[in-house]
Design a protein around this motif. Structure first.
Motif, PDB file in Angstrom:
ATOM      1  N   THR A  83      18.821 -15.581   9.341  1.00  0.00           N
ATOM      2  CA  THR A  83      17.560 -15.630   8.591  1.00  0.00           C
ATOM      3  C   THR A  83      17.655 -14.890   7.251  1.00  0.00           C
ATOM      4  O   THR A  83      17.214 -15.403   6.213  1.00  0.00           O
ATOM      5  N   LEU A  84      18.249 -13.688   7.274  1.00  0.00           N
ATOM      6  CA  LEU A  84      18.231 -12.873   6.048  1.00  0.00           C
ATOM      7  C   LEU A  84      19.084 -13.477   4.932  1.00  0.00           C
ATOM      8  O   LEU A  84      18.869 -13.177   3.750  1.00  0.00           O
ATOM      9  N   ALA A  85      20.011 -14.358   5.315  1.00  0.00           N
ATOM     10  CA  ALA A  85      20.807 -15.035   4.274  1.00  0.00           C
ATOM     11  C   ALA A  85      19.911 -15.962   3.438  1.00  0.00           C
ATOM     12  O   ALA A  85      20.271 -16.348   2.325  1.00  0.00           O
ATOM     13  N   HIS A  86      18.746 -16.308   4.002  1.00  0.00           N
ATOM     14  CA  HIS A  86      17.816 -17.199   3.281  1.00  0.00           C
ATOM     15  C   HIS A  86      16.566 -16.443   2.826  1.00  0.00           C
ATOM     16  O   HIS A  86      15.511 -17.045   2.623  1.00  0.00           O
ATOM     17  N   ALA A  87      16.715 -15.130   2.674  1.00  0.00           N
ATOM     18  CA  ALA A  87      15.544 -14.297   2.379  1.00  0.00           C
ATOM     19  C   ALA A  87      14.777 -14.791   1.144  1.00  0.00           C
ATOM     20  O   ALA A  87      13.540 -14.881   1.170  1.00  0.00           O
ATOM     21  N   ASP A  88      15.481 -15.126   0.085  1.00  0.00           N
ATOM     22  CA  ASP A  88      14.796 -15.516  -1.158  1.00  0.00           C
ATOM     23  C   ASP A  88      13.926 -16.755  -0.953  1.00  0.00           C
ATOM     24  O   ASP A  88      12.779 -16.812  -1.410  1.00  0.00           O
ATOM     25  N   GLU A  89      14.498 -17.735  -0.238  1.00  0.00           N
ATOM     26  CA  GLU A  89      13.720 -18.976  -0.006  1.00  0.00           C
ATOM     27  C   GLU A  89      12.511 -18.701   0.895  1.00  0.00           C
ATOM     28  O   GLU A  89      11.437 -19.281   0.712  1.00  0.00           O
ATOM     29  N   ILE A  90      12.722 -17.803   1.887  1.00  0.00           N
ATOM     30  CA  ILE A  90      11.611 -17.490   2.798  1.00  0.00           C
ATOM     31  C   ILE A  90      10.508 -16.753   2.043  1.00  0.00           C
ATOM     32  O   ILE A  90       9.313 -17.047   2.193  1.00  0.00           O
ATOM     33  N   LEU A  91      10.915 -15.817   1.164  1.00  0.00           N
ATOM     34  CA  LEU A  91       9.918 -15.065   0.386  1.00  0.00           C
ATOM     35  C   LEU A  91       9.144 -16.007  -0.541  1.00  0.00           C
ATOM     36  O   LEU A  91       7.916 -15.907  -0.669  1.00  0.00           O
ATOM     37  N   ALA A  92       9.858 -16.945  -1.133  1.00  0.00           N
ATOM     38  CA  ALA A  92       9.192 -17.915  -2.026  1.00  0.00           C
ATOM     39  C   ALA A  92       8.253 -18.795  -1.209  1.00  0.00           C
ATOM     40  O   ALA A  92       7.131 -19.125  -1.650  1.00  0.00           O
ATOM     41  N   GLY A  93       8.698 -19.166  -0.007  1.00  0.00           N
ATOM     42  CA  GLY A  93       7.863 -19.992   0.873  1.00  0.00           C
ATOM     43  C   GLY A  93       6.590 -19.268   1.258  1.00  0.00           C
ATOM     44  O   GLY A  93       5.500 -19.858   1.261  1.00  0.00           O
ATOM     45  N   TYR A  94       6.718 -17.988   1.553  1.00  0.00           N
ATOM     46  CA  TYR A  94       5.543 -17.190   1.934  1.00  0.00           C
ATOM     47  C   TYR A  94       4.524 -17.172   0.787  1.00  0.00           C
ATOM     48  O   TYR A  94       3.322 -17.339   0.997  1.00  0.00           O
ATOM     49  N   GLU A  95       5.043 -16.955  -0.426  1.00  0.00           N
ATOM     50  CA  GLU A  95       4.160 -16.966  -1.612  1.00  0.00           C
ATOM     51  C   GLU A  95       3.431 -18.301  -1.728  1.00  0.00           C
ATOM     52  O   GLU A  95       2.221 -18.359  -1.970  1.00  0.00           O
ATOM     53  N   ALA A  96       4.177 -19.384  -1.522  1.00  0.00           N
ATOM     54  CA  ALA A  96       3.612 -20.728  -1.704  1.00  0.00           C
ATOM     55  C   ALA A  96       2.510 -21.007  -0.674  1.00  0.00           C
ATOM     56  O   ALA A  96       1.521 -21.681  -0.967  1.00  0.00           O
ATOM     57  N   ILE A  97       2.695 -20.474   0.519  1.00  0.00           N
ATOM     58  CA  ILE A  97       1.717 -20.735   1.577  1.00  0.00           C
ATOM     59  C   ILE A  97       0.417 -19.947   1.329  1.00  0.00           C
ATOM     60  O   ILE A  97      -0.646 -20.310   1.831  1.00  0.00           O
ATOM     61  N   ALA A  98       0.528 -18.903   0.522  1.00  0.00           N
ATOM     62  CA  ALA A  98      -0.647 -18.132   0.062  1.00  0.00           C
ATOM     63  C   ALA A  98      -1.482 -17.561   1.211  1.00  0.00           C
ATOM     64  O   ALA A  98      -2.628 -17.955   1.432  1.00  0.00           O
ATOM     65  N   LEU A  99      -0.869 -16.628   1.936  1.00  0.00           N
ATOM     66  CA  LEU A  99      -1.577 -15.985   3.042  1.00  0.00           C
ATOM     67  C   LEU A  99      -2.096 -14.619   2.630  1.00  0.00           C
ATOM     68  O   LEU A  99      -1.477 -13.929   1.809  1.00  0.00           O
ATOM     69  N   ASP A 100      -3.204 -14.207   3.239  1.00  0.00           N
ATOM     70  CA  ASP A 100      -3.674 -12.828   3.042  1.00  0.00           C
ATOM     71  C   ASP A 100      -2.998 -11.879   4.021  1.00  0.00           C
ATOM     72  O   ASP A 100      -2.881 -10.683   3.760  1.00  0.00           O
ATOM     73  N   ALA A 101      -2.601 -12.402   5.176  1.00  0.00           N
ATOM     74  CA  ALA A 101      -1.926 -11.562   6.172  1.00  0.00           C
ATOM     75  C   ALA A 101      -1.168 -12.469   7.140  1.00  0.00           C
ATOM     76  O   ALA A 101      -1.489 -13.651   7.287  1.00  0.00           O
ATOM     77  N   LEU A 102      -0.158 -11.868   7.781  1.00  0.00           N
ATOM     78  CA  LEU A 102       0.657 -12.621   8.737  1.00  0.00           C
ATOM     79  C   LEU A 102       0.729 -11.861  10.058  1.00  0.00           C
ATOM     80  O   LEU A 102       0.984 -10.650  10.081  1.00  0.00           O
ATOM     81  N   ILE A 103       0.492 -12.595  11.167  1.00  0.00           N
ATOM     82  CA  ILE A 103       0.663 -12.022  12.512  1.00  0.00           C
ATOM     83  C   ILE A 103       1.947 -12.606  13.075  1.00  0.00           C
ATOM     84  O   ILE A 103       2.103 -13.825  13.142  1.00  0.00           O
TER      85      ILE A 103
END
Ligand code: F6P
Length: 353
Positions: A83-103
């Motif tokens: 997973t961490l090898a794809h950290a940048d893409e995951i972080l960008a994905g999180y931004e795109a999904i536009a969440l206020d919080a994650l459980i």
């Protein structure tokens, strides 16, 4: 302010995950009128920027709410991958999904990885512990453990009668990774004669002596042995630790062969590897209750803007711990001097030296 909350399930599935989703969505929408979305397949969903709308309406089948008693996870899960090898893409994905919080509902491995991502991405994270291995620190209940223990006890209940009918020694290999909680809890609750766990060293001679004593002194000709998958086994010389390994595979079969040898094949053994049956089934009442409380409190914490916390069950209450503290303490293993081990010994169970 209306919030948009994400929820994901990560690591090996277990019964009770859907109960968390149900409770979190219900509380978020009924109490706060927030929007909750599911992230399919954990970090894979973030990477692919996928969300699933979750609503308290739409799950009903003629009024039945299937999430309460449905095993597995409707969101899917992953328990491998770099997973961490794809950290940048995951972080960008999180931004795109536009969440206020994650459980995140996960075990020790997922907690560590997703916490690292959350720190990098400044996510508002709440963690809920789930694992049939019960090896997450600070919590007395982790979702899925109680159901798995009950599943093993049910298997022992069945095996006892066939064991007794044929004077056999039944060996039941159970999961748990490097922790012996599953074996210890189910072995005591199921009435095992021998319980082998990674945290307490055993000897083959000790097991054989115990089986002989049961037969000769107590006329008990059958026995139940619960073997944790994480115990160490010795490939050549059991007295030479350099030949011993905890490599996961065939621990139950190994113990069966050693018993056959030490009894000169007088003891008839059979091995049952319960495998993923332990991860299936409908959640127990305790897992449903814990999951429901965790789901509800996770939403309360988000309402208070309290993040970076893992929920834990202690003394009948849901409490919180900083996720980093939990990670620093993981994995939580069986205490070899603890009450459960002493209780097993007081019952005459062989549990090692
Ligand atoms: O961590 C939960 C668990 O079920 C362990 O007890 C077991 O060793 C492992 O997952 C099995 O993983 P998989 O589903 O990848 O075979």
């Amino acid at each position: 302010m209306k919030k948009r909350i994400g929820i994901l399930t990560s690591g090996g599935d277990c019964p009770g995950l859907n109960c968390v989703i149900r409770a979190a969505v219900s509380h978020a929408t009924r109490t706060f009128n927030w929007q909750v979305v599911g992230i399919p397949y954990a970090t894979q969903g973030l990477l692919e920027r996928k969300t699933v709308p979750l609503s308290i309406h739409g799950w009903d089948l003629r009024g039945i709410d299937p999430l309460l008693n449905m095993g597995g996870t409707i969101l899917g899960s992953i328990n491998k991958g770099d997973t961490l090898a794809h950290a940048d893409e995951i972080l960008a994905g999180y931004e795109a999904i536009a969440l206020d919080a994650l459980i995140i509902v996960g075990g020790d491995g997922s907690l560590e990885i997703i916490h690292q991502l959350a720190v990098l991405g400044h996510w508002n994270l709440i963690a809920i512990p789930k694992t049939i291995d019960h090896d997450v620190a600070f919590t007395e209940h982790s979702i899925g453990f109680d159901t798995a223990v009950n599943t093993i006890v049910d298997a022992i209940n069945r095996l006892i009668f066939t064991a007794a009918s044929h004077d056999r020694v039944m060996i039941i290999e159970v999961m748990g990774r490097n922790a012996g909680h599953l074996a210890l809890h189910s072995g005591i609750a199921g009435g095992a004669d021998v319980i082998l766990i990674p945290e307490v060293p055993y000897t083959i001679q000790g097991i054989c002596n115990h089986l002989t004593e049961l037969r000769e002194q107590w006329q008990k000709k059958f026995a139940i042995i619960v073997v944790a998958e994480g115990i160490s086994v010795c490939t050549e010389d059991a007295n030479n630790p350099s030949t011993c390994t905890t490599a996961k595979c065939g621990q139950g079969q190994y113990i069966a062969e050693k018993i056959a040898n030490c009894s000169h094949h007088l003891i008839d053994t059979r091995v049952s590897v319960l495998g993923h049956i332990q991860r299936g089934g409908i959640p127990s009442a305790l897992d449903r209750l814990t999951a429901t409380m965790f789901g509800k409190v996770a939403i309360d914490l988000i309402a208070q803007n309290q993040y970076d916390q893992m929920l834990a069950w202690q003394n009948g209450k849901v409490v919180t711990f900083p996720i980093q503290d939990v990670i620093d303490k993981n994995p939580s293993l069986v205490d070899p001097q603890g009450d459960l081990v002493q209780t097993a010994r007081s019952l005459g169970i062989y549990i090692g030296e």
